[in-house]
Design an enzyme around this catalytic site. Structure first.
Site: not given
Lengths: 402, 264
Positions: B45, B56, B171
């Site tokens: 990735e 994040d 995911y």
């Protein structure tokens, strides 16, 4: 006006205002905002919710706020009559409290036990801390470290009210970074936390519900103006950062074709320099859960806004304003820091009112437009905040040592 | 068989590794990607840096700032991808990032660029199924996988919408939170895997908060793949342009743990 060609039936059922708005959030948050939407629909239809909201606005916030004709400012400008909607007289000194009352009632209705918020100038942080104290809920306010430094009085107010103020050092350490950090908190505390967003932006249904709560401004103003003058105003003027005070004033008038509207963005040092005018100097993009006009480079990296007013230096704008610009219902302009400072001083001198730097932008725009209008026309300006919080930065800009 | 499906059909769980493109500089990224491949990563990735990485944690936030501070542009990321494909014809490469940099020139432009660069899939953090028209159709039209995220808050009623239009792999975000912070209990992962596998044949890779080979092995026992990002990104932060060695070392340890997890 029929529903089909009304300007007041946005957003659609997917939260879109034309191409703008929407729900651009991480999957973790998606079920939450769907839940929020469902709960908001139910609350909106519940007379008891509305009654509690109205009661708090009347007895706690101090509404309705006055509608005030400004005789000396009108005379000085020599054109249209200038009237003010006095939302700076609200409890906590700005329009922000209207929305916070609505959202905390929603949070309680949803069984949430912890409140988070972002703040720029600190007005929304203070308003959120206020309603949290009023309802006994713990409150965490994210605030850019730069803003913490330049808005010390509001930081102290929030702490007095029992809120935890978390300085955010990422990015440029201003409002957009505070919003990023609030979203990070929310995603990690989804089970018990309600995020009180301060402006009419973010993922659907926030732009809609913030607008609805702030629409008390326009609903009152419309009724007051009709009662006082027997007619509607010719022009509405309001400052725009995210745009909640402006949409709150404008929305109830959108289907009155005779009423023109002017939103005033912050041109900072000038549109060719650093500024915070997303509509004038930005283009559509996706940030903080919605598609809207953003200040950004050609790769879609967000650039920093600048304004003398910490409440306006956000690089985006509420999606409904983006839509109202595109469909042409509302005109948008911008004024610079120094023009806003002149507007600030003008209102102090002529009317004995110290405005916040945010509505000083609207006042500056009025000084340009009112003289071009006839004396029997009416301009209604949203005085969305008082200037006590700004006297230190104004003194600094005027070269006065306190 | 696509490169992505092949990566999950090797007879052992797959190691999926993430680093931010252009961190610490665009010139340094190819050697770091090569280190991931040499260490045994099955899927790469490549993060597209963004000024506002809302999902994040601190490690990847800093990586984004380092990359943008080094002047990384979208064109650099696409060049890194194109060159990677030339060096590694068989290793699947996925771009991961946020909606605005991906869609600012239009989704067709972005999907064209991905196709030309040999990118196999795209993970966009802030385009949920509700906003799929923003990116999904353009990718699918060019045979590029749109890899969606499922989370602990994705309930049974919502899961079909998440799976609709997804391909490559799913995911699974192991915790409600941001990248690189706390770790989920293995029991909750096993439960989630069972729930998801009942609805789809797609491979499921688990990520968020996986830092060590031991943690990776524990997740690999119950998932088709394990994603490691922040721990690798921290090494890049620590070693800068000399990160390839340490990155390869950690990747090798992770790969061994993940690949052999079911044999222990």
């Amino acid at each position: 006006m029929t529903a089909a060609n009304s300007y007041r039936n946005q957003p659609d059922d997917r939260g879109h205002f034309g191409q703008f708005g929407g729900r651009y959030v991480a999957e973790t948050l998606m079920p939450l905002i769907l839940d929020l939407e469902q709960n908001y629909r139910a609350a909106k239809a519940d007379p008891a919710f509305q009654a509690e909201f109205d009661d708090l606005l009347e007895h706690y916030v101090g509404r309705p706020s006055p509608l005030y004709f400004a005789p000396r400012l009108t005379e000085e400008l020599g054109g249209a009559q200038v009237w003010f909607k006095r939302d700076e007289l609200n409890h906590t000194g700005a329009h922000k409290i209207n929305n916070c009352i609505g959202q905390i009632l929603l949070a309680i209705r949803m069984g949430k036990t912890r409140i988070i918020a972002e703040t720029g100038a600190g007005q929304h942080g203070v308003a959120t801390a206020t309603v949290c104290a009023r309802f006994g809920l713990p409150c965490v306010v994210y605030m850019g470290a730069t803003d913490v430094a330049r808005q010390a009085p509001n930081v102290f107010r929030m702490k007095l009210l029992g809120a935890e103020v978390v300085p955010v050092t990422s990015g440029a350490a201003t409002l957009k970074d505070a919003m990023n950090e609030a979203l990070r908190d929310w995603v990690a505390n989804v089970h018990d936390t309600f995020y009180i967003i301060g402006t009419a932006a973010g993922p659907h249904p926030y732009p809609e519900l913030v607008r609805d709560f702030q629409s008390v401004i326009g609903k009152e103003a419309r009724a007051q103006m009709l009662a006082r003058t027997g007619r509607l105003p010719d022009l509405l003027v309001a400052a725009i950062g995210g745009g909640s005070n402006a949409i709150g004033l404008f929305h109830p008038f959108l289907d009155d074709p005779s009423v023109r509207m002017l939103g005033v963005e912050a041109a900072g040092y000038g549109l060719d320099k650093e500024h915070a005018a997303s509509l004038a100097g930005g283009r559509p993009g996706i940030l903080h859960g919605n598609k809207t006009y953003l200040l950004q480079d050609e790769d879609g990296q967000i650039t920093e806004g600048h304004s003398i007013s910490a409440g306006l230096d956000y690089p985006g704008i509420g999606p409904e304003h983006s839509w109202l610009k595109e469909v042409g219902r509302v005109d948008y302009t911008s004024v610079t820091d120094s023009e806003a400072l002149e507007g600030f001083q003008l209102l102090c001198r002529t009317e004995g009112i110290i405005p916040a730097l945010e509505p000083s932008h609207a006042i500056a725009a009025v000084t340009k437009v009112a003289p071009t209008m006839s004396k029997d026309q009416i301009v209604l300006v949203n005085l969305c905040g008082r200037g006590d919080k700004d006297i230190f930065s104004v003194a600094e800009h005027l070269g006065v040592k306190l | 068989m696509t490169r992505l499906s092949a990566a999950f059909a090797k007879g052992h769980p797959a190691l999926v590794t993430f680093v931010t493109g252009g961190d610490p500089t665009p010139a340094a990224t190819p050697a770091i990607l090569d280190a991931l491949v040499a260490g045994g990563a099955d899927v790469i990735e490549l993060g597209m840096p963004f000024t506002d990485p809302m999902a994040d944690g601190p490690a990847i936030q800093k990586a984004n700032l380092r990359s943008l501070g080094a002047g990384t542009r979208t064109a650099d990321i696409l060049k890194i991808a194109t060159d990677f494909r030339a060096r590694h014809p068989d290793v699947p490469l996925v771009l991961m990032g946020y909606a605005n940099p991906m869609t600012i020139r239009g989704s067709d432009w972005f999907a064209d660029q991905c196709a030309a660069a040999g990118v196999d899939g795209v993970i966009c953090v802030d385009i949920p199924p509700e906003e799929d028209p923003e990116l999904g159709p353009a990718l699918r039209a060019r045979g590029i996988s749109l890899i969606r995220l499922a989370t602990p808050t994705t309930d049974a009623a919502r899961l079909p919408a998440v799976l609709e239009g997804s391909s490559g792999f799913l995911y699974y975000v192991s915790v409600a939170g941001i990248t690189g912070m706390q770790q989920a209990a293995v029991g909750s992962i096993a439960e989630a895997m069972a729930r998801i596998k009942a609805k789809t044949d797609l491979p499921v890779a688990v990520g968020f908060g996986v830092r060590t080979p031991e943690q990776a092995a524990a997740f690999a026992k119950v998932a088709d793949g394990v994603v490691v990002g922040s721990a690798l990104v921290d090494l890049v932060g620590e070693h800068g342009a000399n990160a390839a060695g340490p990155v390869q070392e950690l990747t090798a340890a992770l790969a061994q743990a993940v690949h052999n997890a079911r044999e222990a």
